[in-house]
Design a protein around this motif. Structure first.
Motif, mmCIF file in Angstrom:
data_model
loop_
_atom_site.group_PDB
_atom_site.id
_atom_site.type_symbol
_atom_site.label_atom_id
_atom_site.label_comp_id
_atom_site.label_asym_id
_atom_site.label_seq_id
_atom_site.Cartn_x
_atom_site.Cartn_y
_atom_site.Cartn_z
ATOM 1 N N ASP A 853 0.834 -1.246 -0.043
ATOM 2 C CA ASP A 853 -0.163 -0.108 0.033
ATOM 3 C C ASP A 853 0.755 1.173 0.036
ATOM 4 N N GLU A 854 2.009 1.331 0.699
ATOM 5 C CA GLU A 854 3.036 2.192 0.873
ATOM 6 C C GLU A 854 3.542 2.785 -0.567
ATOM 7 N N GLU A 855 3.871 1.554 -1.198
ATOM 8 C CA GLU A 855 4.513 1.814 -2.514
ATOM 9 C C GLU A 855 3.567 2.525 -3.315
ATOM 10 N N VAL A 856 2.639 2.014 -3.605
ATOM 11 C CA VAL A 856 1.272 2.510 -4.414
ATOM 12 C C VAL A 856 0.923 4.146 -4.018
ATOM 13 N N GLN A 857 0.768 4.296 -2.863
ATOM 14 C CA GLN A 857 0.527 5.795 -2.329
ATOM 15 C C GLN A 857 1.741 6.668 -2.646
ATOM 16 N N ASN A 858 2.740 6.099 -2.593
ATOM 17 C CA ASN A 858 4.071 6.895 -2.751
ATOM 18 C C ASN A 858 4.254 7.242 -4.180
ATOM 19 N N ALA A 859 4.209 6.473 -4.945
ATOM 20 C CA ALA A 859 4.295 6.491 -6.484
ATOM 21 C C ALA A 859 3.134 7.536 -6.787
ATOM 22 N N LYS A 860 1.981 7.435 -6.347
ATOM 23 C CA LYS A 860 0.950 8.060 -6.907
ATOM 24 C C LYS A 860 1.097 9.724 -6.381
ATOM 25 N N ASP A 861 1.614 9.854 -5.124
ATOM 26 C CA ASP A 861 2.039 11.108 -4.729
ATOM 27 C C ASP A 861 2.987 11.728 -5.469
ATOM 28 N N TYR A 862 4.035 10.992 -5.954
ATOM 29 C CA TYR A 862 5.089 11.425 -6.514
ATOM 30 C C TYR A 862 4.529 11.906 -8.016
ATOM 31 N N LEU A 863 3.791 10.990 -8.875
ATOM 32 C CA LEU A 863 3.455 11.482 -10.031
ATOM 33 C C LEU A 863 2.448 12.512 -10.008
ATOM 34 N N ILE A 864 1.740 12.711 -8.985
ATOM 35 C CA ILE A 864 0.541 13.849 -9.122
ATOM 36 C C ILE A 864 1.422 15.172 -8.638
ATOM 37 N N ARG A 865 2.156 15.190 -7.889
ATOM 38 C CA ARG A 865 3.175 16.505 -7.295
ATOM 39 C C ARG A 865 4.004 16.766 -8.095
ATOM 40 N N SER A 866 4.829 15.777 -8.821
ATOM 41 C CA SER A 866 5.998 16.229 -9.858
ATOM 42 C C SER A 866 5.509 16.709 -11.332
ATOM 43 N N TYR A 867 4.134 16.569 -11.527
ATOM 44 C CA TYR A 867 3.691 16.831 -12.812
ATOM 45 C C TYR A 867 3.920 18.330 -13.386
ATOM 46 N N VAL A 868 3.822 19.168 -12.285
ATOM 47 C CA VAL A 868 4.085 20.483 -12.749
ATOM 48 C C VAL A 868 5.533 20.833 -13.228
ATOM 49 N N PHE A 869 6.577 19.941 -13.195
ATOM 50 C CA PHE A 869 8.010 20.021 -13.527
ATOM 51 C C PHE A 869 7.897 19.778 -15.144
ATOM 52 N N ARG A 870 6.762 19.220 -15.726
ATOM 53 C CA ARG A 870 6.692 19.044 -17.272
ATOM 54 C C ARG A 870 6.417 20.275 -17.832
ATOM 55 N N PHE A 871 6.307 21.494 -17.211
ATOM 56 C CA PHE A 871 5.903 22.697 -17.989
ATOM 57 C C PHE A 871 7.050 23.593 -17.807
#
Length: 945
Positions: A853-871
């Protein structure tokens, strides 16, 4: 497929373009309408303050609110120049150990904090510095300060971790030596400096690394990692007072260290030419040449002059050496020239990759002729102004990224001073043609040069025809276009994961690009525009659905040739303007812009004042390319040489074999540049036929992003392109889906390299696959997580020390057609079986035991919060809006993406993983010192002193 580098710690000649990010002083305007630029927008130091704490720590903070991101960097005034013989490589090795645990953060925690908060971290070491950075969204910048305060003096340097990481560092050295330029650059530098510490590579000598002890590293760490030897830089969406207060709270109690004396060893003047040959022990296809001259340290008068000389010699098609060696004489494929001004000394290097069968002595003679010409005061006013314009434009382009600005401030505070930044453009604009002449006469002397070469075909050159890894050419990947677009956050089916707007998700961070203008002209041309006015910069992207997947088998490489020909000449019968290849290059080079063409269209970046010129050039290249016969032959020759050059790079060889075998009979098995036997048969008629079929308005998307008026841009494109008409209905070739393999396949190729390169994988998914988001989360758990948070990096790299680079991903190559699931590792030959077994072990363990559960949540948090760096940049946004249009995602996809990721469950991840990952039917490619069965062939060691 995009190679994922876990920790970029290799030798870095930091920011070859760092000279392009400087403050605009009072006299910094240049010709070409540079005076139209808003000085307030392009002042790098605007909003910056600098303080020095009582313990000596220098702190620089710059407020920049254009994006909700913050970069934090800490620069230590220690690099390979501070090392003595016997401990070479310790600075870089220590940089690795700074991620291995502190008194506050246990091993892995630094990456985990970064991952959970959607950030990025990395580090790099140079001759004169070691630097660490974090990128976070603006509500998390404090996390970086906590980490840096802890590891300034609290690193644990565990003995077990020290020995494991030593193997990783040695693999990084092996990786560098396996590159075509690796050993040559090491040998040239070693001969330039015989007494000064610049003599040894940043990565160190292998025997010193093997013999280095933990105690020696701890002693080195305690001496140099002290506040009075460091600069902390924070740039981005912050409040300055809060940052300074937090820094004081965290760092002020760290005691000042002893004074660090400057390096006292002085390299004596060079009084005779030095020549060094590196034996071709790999059987490479192309010869390479480096000609280096001792220069002077940073911020001296000659430093500024050499920045202009480098541009005059090798920046663009019309630069002197490129024009002579590549265009006129056809004896080189690529040329680079530039100055590396360091804290204590400097080196100006000309690097040339020769054309097949070219004569080294002739190439060397031409280089000296062009350098001698600089001594004869024949630099033109146009050349001088063009070089100055380039520096101004690049400075502005570099301001798009908070990390770019932070890097600039940190580097020059470390090796020179902030004054270097604030006065740079004034000093550049004060350089005269006579300064060029005098500097060339002073430094470009035979007795001041060191010449190195690796010769694959010809006898050793005798006297040079008298009458960048750094400084190396970056190897181009064999696969471009269809194979490796970085749209890993896209899905072809917006509704495949319905948004669940519950209260928990309603607060998810989202990206708002503003209004996306989406206009379809009467001729079918799609025009997309986004206004971003924080900097006077504009990106133009013209996408044409004309990639290499449509090439006939016997003409593989055709689409690539057509793309390369777009800027080789135009003939507009309406305006009466004909442009040669040199004309097009001069137009874009003089204004300091950038232009690239490919099988799928055109990309440009210019200052906003030059938008009209960019659209004029774009129109002529898309509508009226002339495809002159002489340029067709020239581009074919360069392509054939590139094909040969790729065979010198073991990673390119392995990747090419991997795609050939995974895709089997499908068009995607072919490299975009084609094969020698197919490219050689391509004719001008083939080019015209391809162009007429695919280059049409209803098969094209034009995106413009930057400091523009959307309505004016749409009208400008409409007025130019209204007469570009499609003939009949479009008819694209039908491409069958590739077939999955039904049995394992192992392919081995012998190359005399330091490392074994291993690719393992199989057919992947299309981007339209409804499981795309679940597999994106899976990728970040299994093989591409930030730092060493994913399982492969954590075990094979961070715990077992088997590799410097290891990764796995199924989504990064997914597109219109299925991509590939790829896992990769580069390791020393003796570890081949352990590395291969480790990849299968970790994949099977993941499939059998599942994610936590922790791995899944960490990955989701990363993908969501790091999205801004694509712009970060207008170019990234232009590519993004083109992709959202192609895949039917909608103009508001950036806002929806976080919710798609948030809706993924652990069950979704494991169901998708077990459906698409196959450890029974796979392709494995092994390249290195192996026989046809993959057995390791023993050989001698390299990388010794």
């Amino acid at each position: 497929m995009n190679t994922v580098v876990k920790r970029l710690c290799a030798t870095v000649v930091i920011f070859a373009l760092a000279i392009t990010l400087f403050n605009c002083g009072g006299g910094a305007t240049t010709k070409g309408d540079m005076s139209k630029l808003d000085a307030g927008k392009i002042d790098v130091l605007k909003g910056m303050a600098r303080v020095v704490l009582d313990n000596g720590l220098t702190v620089v903070v710059k407020e920049d609110h254009k994006q909700p991101v913050v970069t934090t960097m800490i620069w230590y005034k220690v690099g390979s120049v501070n090392e003595q013989e016997g401990i070479t490589g310790v600075s870089h090795f220590l940089e690795h150990m700074m991620f291995k645990g502190t008194d506050k953060y246990k091993k892995g925690d630094i990456d985990l904090v970064t991952f959970r908060n959607g950030g990025q971290n990395n580090a790099f070491t140079g001759e004169d510095y070691t630097a660490y950075f974090f990128d976070f969204a603006s509500d998390k910048w404090g996390e970086a300060l906590e980490v840096e305060a802890s590891r300034m003096q609290g690193c644990l340097m565990d003995e077990k971790e020290f020995e494991a990481e030593k193997q990783v560092v040695i693999e990084e050295l092996h990786r560098a030596l396996d590159r075509p330029w690796g050993k040559l650059s090491f040998e040239v530098e070693k001969n330039i400096f015989t007494q000064h510490p610049y003599h040894h590579p940043v990565l160190g000598w292998k025997e010193d690394l093997l013999n280095l002890t933990r105690d020696k590293m701890v002693e080195y760490y305690k001496k140099y990692y002290v506040p009075n030897n460091a600069t902390l830089v924070v740039v981005g969406d912050v409040e300055m007072d809060k940052v300074f207060q937090r820094v004081k709270d965290l760092f002020s109690e760290i005691p000042r260290g002893g004074d660090i004396p400057p390096v006292s060893i002085v390299e004596p003047p060079q009084d005779a030419e030095k020549r060094v040959e590196v034996k071709d022990e790999r059987g490479m296809n192309l010869s390479r040449l480096m000609v280096s001259f001792r220069t002077d340290k940073i911020a001296t008068d000659s430093d500024y002059v050499f920045d202009l000389i480098g541009l005059i010699l090798s920046d663009g098609k019309n630069s002197r050496l490129y024009r002579k060696l590549v265009e006129e004489k056809n004896v080189a494929n690529s040329i680079d020239a530039g100055n590396d001004a360091r804290k204590y000394d400097g080196v100006f290097t000309v690097s040339v990759e020769l054309a097949p069968n070219a004569d080294l002595e002739e190439v060397e003679r031409i280089i000296y002729e062009e350098l001698d010409n600089l001594k004869n005061s024949n630099v033109t006013d146009t050349e001088m102004q063009k070089a100055k314009n380039r520096l101004m434009a690049n400075k502005i382009f570099g301001m798009e990224s908070t990390r770019g600005v932070a890097s600039l401030i940190g580097r020059y505070e470390t090796v020179a001073s902030i004054d270097y930044i604030s006065t740079y453009l004034d000093r550049i604009n004060a350089v005269t043609k006579n300064d060029i002449k005098n500097t060339a006469e002073q430094f470009f002397r035979k007795e001041n040069r060191t010449v190195g070469w690796i010769n694959t075909k010809n006898p050793q050159p005798t006297n040079g025809g008298e009458k960048k890894d750094s400084p190396t050419k970056e190897e181009k990947p064999s696969y471009k276009g269809d194979y490796s677009p970085d749209f890993s956050y896209f899905s072809g089916n917006v509704n495949s994961n319905p948004v669940n707007n519950n209260s928990e998700q309603s607060s998810l961070p989202v990206v708002d690009l503003g209004e996306v203008w989406d206009v379809r002209l009467d001729n079918g041309l799609t025009v997309l525009v986004v206004k971003r006015a924080d900097l006077p910069v504009v990106a133009v992207r013209a996408f044409v659905n004309a990639g290499s997947v449509y090439d006939p088998d016997d003409k593989a490489g055709l689409a690539n040739i057509v793309g390369d020909m777009l800027d080789e000449g135009t003939n507009n019968p309406i305006t009466g303007v004909s442009r040669s290849s040199a004309d097009i290059a001069e137009s874009i080079e003089f204004i300091g812009g950038s232009l690239s063409t490919s099988s799928q269209g055109v990309e440009m970046k210019v200052l906003s004042k030059d938008t009209k010129l960019a659209l004029d050039l774009l129109y002529d290249m898309l509508k009226y390319p002339s495809f002159p016969q002489d340029r067709v032959e020239h581009i074919k020759e360069l392509t054939l040489a590139e094909i040969e050059g790729d065979e010198d790079n073991p990673d390119s060889v392995a990747r090419k074999l991997f795609y050939e075998n995974v895709y089997a009979d499908h068009p995607l098995r072919r490299p975009e540049i084609g094969h020698a036997n197919t490219v050689s048969t391509i004719t001008r008629d083939d080019i015209l036929s391809h162009y007429k079929r695919f280059f049409r308005p209803d098969n094209t998307i034009i995106a413009v992003v930057g400091d523009v008026s959307p309505v004016k841009v749409v009208n400008a494109i409409r007025s130019r392109f209204t007469n570009w008409l499609a003939e009949g209905a479009i008819s694209l070739p039908e491409i069958a889906k590739p077939k999955k393999q039904t049995a394992p396949k192992i392919v081995c190729k012998n190359m005399n390299t330091q490392q074994i390169k291993v690719y393992i994988g199989h057919l992947g998914i299309e981007r339209a696959n409804p499981d795309y988001y679940a597999l994106t989360v899976m990728d970040n758990i299994l093989g591409v997580g930030a730092g060493f948070t994913d399982r492969l990096s954590k075990t094979l790299r961070n715990e077992e020390g088997l590799a410097y680079v290891v990764y796995a991903s199924i989504t990064s190559s997914a597109g219109i057609y299925p991509g590939v699931f790829t896992s990769y590792i580069g390791t020393k030959p003796d570890n081949k079986d352990k590395a291969v077994g480790g990849i299968f072990r970790e994949i099977n363990k993941f499939l059998n035991e599942g994610a936590t559960d922790e791995e899944v949540q960490n990955a989701k948090d990363y993908l969501i919060r790091s999205y801004v760096f694509r712009f970060d940049s207008v170019s990234e946004i232009a590519n993004y809006i083109v992709a959202t249009k192609r895949y039917g995602l909608g103009s508001d996809f950036a806002k929806k993406y976080p919710y798609y990721i948030a809706s993924i469950t652990k069950d979704d991840v494991m169901r998708a993983a077990r459906k698409y990952l196959d450890t029974q039917n796979y392709t494995m490619v092994i390249v290195g010192p192996v026989d046809e069965k993959g057995n390791v062939i023993k050989k001698g060691e390299e990388g010794q002193h």
